[in-house]
Design a protein around this motif. Structure first.
Motif, PDB file in Angstrom:
ATOM      1  N   HIS A  79       0.861  -1.114  -0.030  1.00  0.00           N
ATOM      2  CA  HIS A  79      -0.094  -0.146  -0.052  1.00  0.00           C
ATOM      3  C   HIS A  79       0.770   1.283   0.027  1.00  0.00           C
ATOM      4  O   HIS A  79       0.662   2.297  -0.701  1.00  0.00           O
ATOM      5  CB  HIS A  79      -0.891   0.079   1.230  1.00  0.00           C
ATOM      6  CG  HIS A  79      -2.223  -1.035   0.972  1.00  0.00           C
ATOM      7  ND1 HIS A  79      -2.192  -2.043   1.634  1.00  0.00           N
ATOM      8  CD2 HIS A  79      -3.156  -0.927   0.194  1.00  0.00           C
ATOM      9  CE1 HIS A  79      -3.092  -2.874   1.227  1.00  0.00           C
ATOM     10  NE2 HIS A  79      -4.002  -2.091   0.405  1.00  0.00           N
ATOM     11  N   THR A  80       1.824   1.269   0.582  1.00  0.00           N
ATOM     12  CA  THR A  80       2.945   2.301   0.655  1.00  0.00           C
ATOM     13  C   THR A  80       3.783   2.779  -0.521  1.00  0.00           C
ATOM     14  O   THR A  80       3.539   3.839  -1.110  1.00  0.00           O
ATOM     15  CB  THR A  80       4.057   2.183   1.816  1.00  0.00           C
ATOM     16  OG1 THR A  80       3.213   1.736   3.104  1.00  0.00           O
ATOM     17  CG2 THR A  80       4.714   3.507   2.044  1.00  0.00           C
ATOM     18  N   THR A  83       1.112   4.318  -3.071  1.00  0.00           N
ATOM     19  CA  THR A  83       0.745   5.691  -2.853  1.00  0.00           C
ATOM     20  C   THR A  83       2.222   6.306  -3.236  1.00  0.00           C
ATOM     21  O   THR A  83       2.020   7.325  -4.074  1.00  0.00           O
ATOM     22  CB  THR A  83       0.790   6.044  -1.277  1.00  0.00           C
ATOM     23  OG1 THR A  83      -0.338   5.068  -0.826  1.00  0.00           O
ATOM     24  CG2 THR A  83       0.361   7.444  -1.082  1.00  0.00           C
ATOM     25  N   TYR A  84       3.287   5.663  -2.815  1.00  0.00           N
ATOM     26  CA  TYR A  84       4.596   6.631  -3.308  1.00  0.00           C
ATOM     27  C   TYR A  84       4.785   6.598  -4.902  1.00  0.00           C
ATOM     28  O   TYR A  84       5.167   7.645  -5.300  1.00  0.00           O
ATOM     29  CB  TYR A  84       5.750   5.412  -2.770  1.00  0.00           C
ATOM     30  CG  TYR A  84       7.224   6.055  -3.047  1.00  0.00           C
ATOM     31  CD1 TYR A  84       7.612   7.243  -2.231  1.00  0.00           C
ATOM     32  CD2 TYR A  84       7.907   5.638  -4.113  1.00  0.00           C
ATOM     33  CE1 TYR A  84       8.841   7.522  -2.484  1.00  0.00           C
ATOM     34  CE2 TYR A  84       9.111   6.235  -4.252  1.00  0.00           C
ATOM     35  CZ  TYR A  84       9.751   7.090  -3.382  1.00  0.00           C
ATOM     36  OH  TYR A  84      10.998   7.699  -3.540  1.00  0.00           O
ATOM     37  N   ASN A  86       2.269   6.844  -6.932  1.00  0.00           N
ATOM     38  CA  ASN A  86       1.141   7.422  -7.323  1.00  0.00           C
ATOM     39  C   ASN A  86       0.112   6.403  -8.153  1.00  0.00           C
ATOM     40  O   ASN A  86      -0.042   6.746  -9.208  1.00  0.00           O
ATOM     41  CB  ASN A  86       1.374   8.790  -8.262  1.00  0.00           C
ATOM     42  CG  ASN A  86       0.174   9.449  -8.089  1.00  0.00           C
ATOM     43  OD1 ASN A  86      -0.994   9.336  -7.381  1.00  0.00           O
ATOM     44  ND2 ASN A  86       0.210  10.581  -8.966  1.00  0.00           N
ATOM     45  N   GLY A  88      -2.141   2.369  -8.277  1.00  0.00           N
ATOM     46  CA  GLY A  88      -2.879   1.766  -7.163  1.00  0.00           C
ATOM     47  C   GLY A  88      -2.473   0.053  -7.161  1.00  0.00           C
ATOM     48  O   GLY A  88      -1.309  -0.269  -7.626  1.00  0.00           O
TER      49      GLY A  88
END
Lengths: 420, 420
Positions: A79-80, A83-84, A86, A88
């Motif tokens: 998940h990190t 996000t990192y 950008n 999914g």
């Protein structure tokens, strides 16, 4: 190309496990000219992962992230990373099938829903299919950097490095080479050694680096050359290594990266020589170190751990009067132990030790750390007394190395000056 | 308090050695409530060291730097740190004397000038005197952070952590207390163990934490309580530990933090029992592990490393016909080895091992990893065959633990059911 390894997981940070993955990865990278510049073990939190990725990008082209891909809630890596980058997570159907298949073969059969998440991968990643486990690896190419996300379980990580990562990396950098040469020295300290070869070291070309890697009683020298012309690297490194080897003479016991114990096992085996041990204060450690080497049975016949005096008399035929006159820790007794072991085990060489390992048992005449060592060879028995210090474990280790060094010296003398 | 560990040295980055120091340090810090937040292995260059120090300061209060303190020119740590702290290096007279003394005791005696530099320390540092080596440790307190510079050689690092660093760190947080209790278990796996004590663990108060610390063949349980009321911590932790000990029964071999080997040495010594070993595939490792314990001479009489078959016959009186019929790796032979050792060394108990340690020497009937172990006690000899795997070092280690576990079980049976 420069690489950085990031290992994620609290069990490394709290000391419950030692990170052996990183050293193994570095060993695989070295031959393909990828130098690991930093290894970071970090916590299983989003902020630690983001910080580590940002800092690694400053230093490296290739970033290998291991661990934190399991299904339990304390694994936040995927998940990190999403996000990192950008992006999914998407469920990969091929991986999902594979995970379900693994569960259907297991004892319980039914798969908890949480395990479906194992098939979720970064939408911008190329999946590194994991034949040997449920967590897939992922390869992301972004901002001119190469990211490899791998599970932390050693055999899964190794499978993915060998079958998925190395083939990708080999295609990236066909142009630079690294060449290593090694010398193993025994019986000379790091600083004496450095002084003896100072002029050679100062005259080395910039593309060759020399590292001193000391360990109790021995120093490993590693020459590393990096460049684009492989045959030049090899020629120049080998030339320098053999120049240093010639200068250091008999201090050099091997010109490859092996242990002193392995040198002894190999050389004795080649010459058809047989060895025995008679250990008091080293308590079997010399035998254990030699027999840890595969093939030791070629040259090692056996040994006695002669802790009690009666054993010295019964098994090694040490003279009772000598024991009473000089005591167990004496050059006279240790000489008889070596000669007795050579007879008992019918060998060409025997090592004997007797000493006060500590912390108890010392006296003014025979303080803790005093160790007598004898080597009986083909033509003579040599004996020496050492004074080590207070730590039992270190005394045993130092006595072991001292005994092997004496054995090596006598072996070299007798081999260069044959008996017949 | 948060800590970060920085290890300096190319030999970790290129995979030649595994960083075991960091896990050990983390284990020492945990009981005094210092959590390691990151471990970074970096190159031996000024820029890498400066970057690592800067980044560590963002994350941690305590920064431990190991490695890079040797005398040769590939060690740049001290000069880089001096620049970083905007200070200089000064020669410490007490350290200089100590370094000179170490050299005067060595064979060559004369000290190269380069070694005087070992006595150079950061001008803003408190010296952490290194009794067991030439490179001193240094403690710097700056910008509200605590820096500890230590040599990378494991036993020197350990000495300095135990005797110099921990006392300083303990003073930093004197108002909270930490209380530890330990149980050593043998012969039961981590997950079985966890299941047996699940209800006790679930009912533990929040201020007590239980850690499972598995090692080949044994699991250490550490109860750690943290709080301000020392007598409450102690009472509650001891109560829980003894509850668990009662539940686990004879799996528990000690209620303090000592090794299984030390348990055996102590209990045999207390009972006045004597032990001998007859080792083939373990090559002296069992004797070495027992004699590594101070006071082992109370109970350990001696042993034979019976590598060659002739040694099994000559020293241990193994029957030639039995050897020929069943082969060296057999229950029949290992039984005779144990009984022969008990006679030869005149002991109450004897351990014998014979097996195929590998990687060579296996056959379809006796594959690599097959090990026969016998324990001869006061009333009987027990024998068991194990099938380990392919790694020589691990097979030797597993056979050692299996033999000690069998010894312990027979000892417990015979002691609860006395002969007379």
């Amino acid at each position: 190309m420069k690489a950085e390894i990031i290992t994620i997981g609290d069990e490394i940070l709290n000391g419950q496990i030692v990170d052996t993955n990183s050293a193994w990865i570095a060993q695989q990278f070295a031959p393909i000219q990828i130098a690991v510049k930093q290894i970071s073990s970090i916590a299983d939190t989003a902020s630690a992962i983001v910080d580590a990725l940002q800092q690694a990008e400053e230093r490296a082209d290739i970033i290998v992230i291991t661990g934190g891909l399991g299904p339990t809630k304390d694994d936040v890596t995927k998940h990190t990373a999403a996000t990192y980058f950008n992006t999914g997570l998407v469920r990969d159907p091929q991986v999902l099938l594979h995970v379900q298949e693994i569960f259907s073969r297991s004892r319980t059969g039914d798969m908890p829903d949480i395990n479906k998440q194992q098939a979720d991968v970064l939408a911008n990643a190329h999946v590194l299919f994991n034949d040997v486990g449920t967590a897939p690896g992922m390869f992301v190419r972004q901002n001119g950097k190469y990211y490899f996300f791998l599970p932390g379980v050693p055999y899964e990580m190794k499978f993915l490095i060998e079958h998925r990562v190395l083939p990708i990396l080999r295609d990236l950098s066909p142009s630079t080479f690294v060449y290593n040469a090694h010398l193993i020295t025994v019986g000379i300290g790091e600083s004496h050694l450095a002084r003896q070869i100072e002029d050679i070291e100062n005259a080395m070309p910039a593309f060759v680096k020399l590292a001193y890697l000391p360990k109790l009683g021995m120093v490993r020298l590693r020459f590393t050359a990096v460049g684009t012309d492989h045959s030049l690297l090899k020629a120049e490194t080998d030339r320098l290594a053999s120049l240093v080897a010639t200068r250091l003479g008999s201090y050099v016991v091997a010109q490859e990266d092996i242990s002193f114990q392995e040198v002894i096992v190999r050389r004795f085996s080649e010459k058809g020589l047989r060895l025995a041990t008679a250990e008091s204060c080293t308590g079997g450690n010399i035998a254990a170190e030699l027999t840890a080497i595969a093939g030791a049975s070629q040259m090692f016949q056996g040994g006695v751990v002669a802790y009690a005096n009666q054993v010295k008399v019964d098994v090694l035929q040490v003279d009772v009067a000598t024991l009473q006159t000089f005591g167990a820790v004496s050059e006279a007794v240790v000489r008889q132990m070596a000669e007795g072991a050579k007879r008992t085990f019918d060998t060409d060489y025997a090592i004997a030790t007797s000493g006060v390992a500590g912390p108890g048992g010392g006296s003014p005449e025979k303080p803790v750390g005093m160790v007598c060592i004898a080597i009986s060879g083909k033509t003579e028995t040599i004996v020496q007394t050492y004074q080590f210090k207070n730590d039992r474990a270190i005394n045993i280790q130092r006595a072991t190395i001292a005994a092997l060094t004496m054995l090596w010296n006598l072996f070299q003398k007798e081999e260069s000056d044959p008996v017949e």
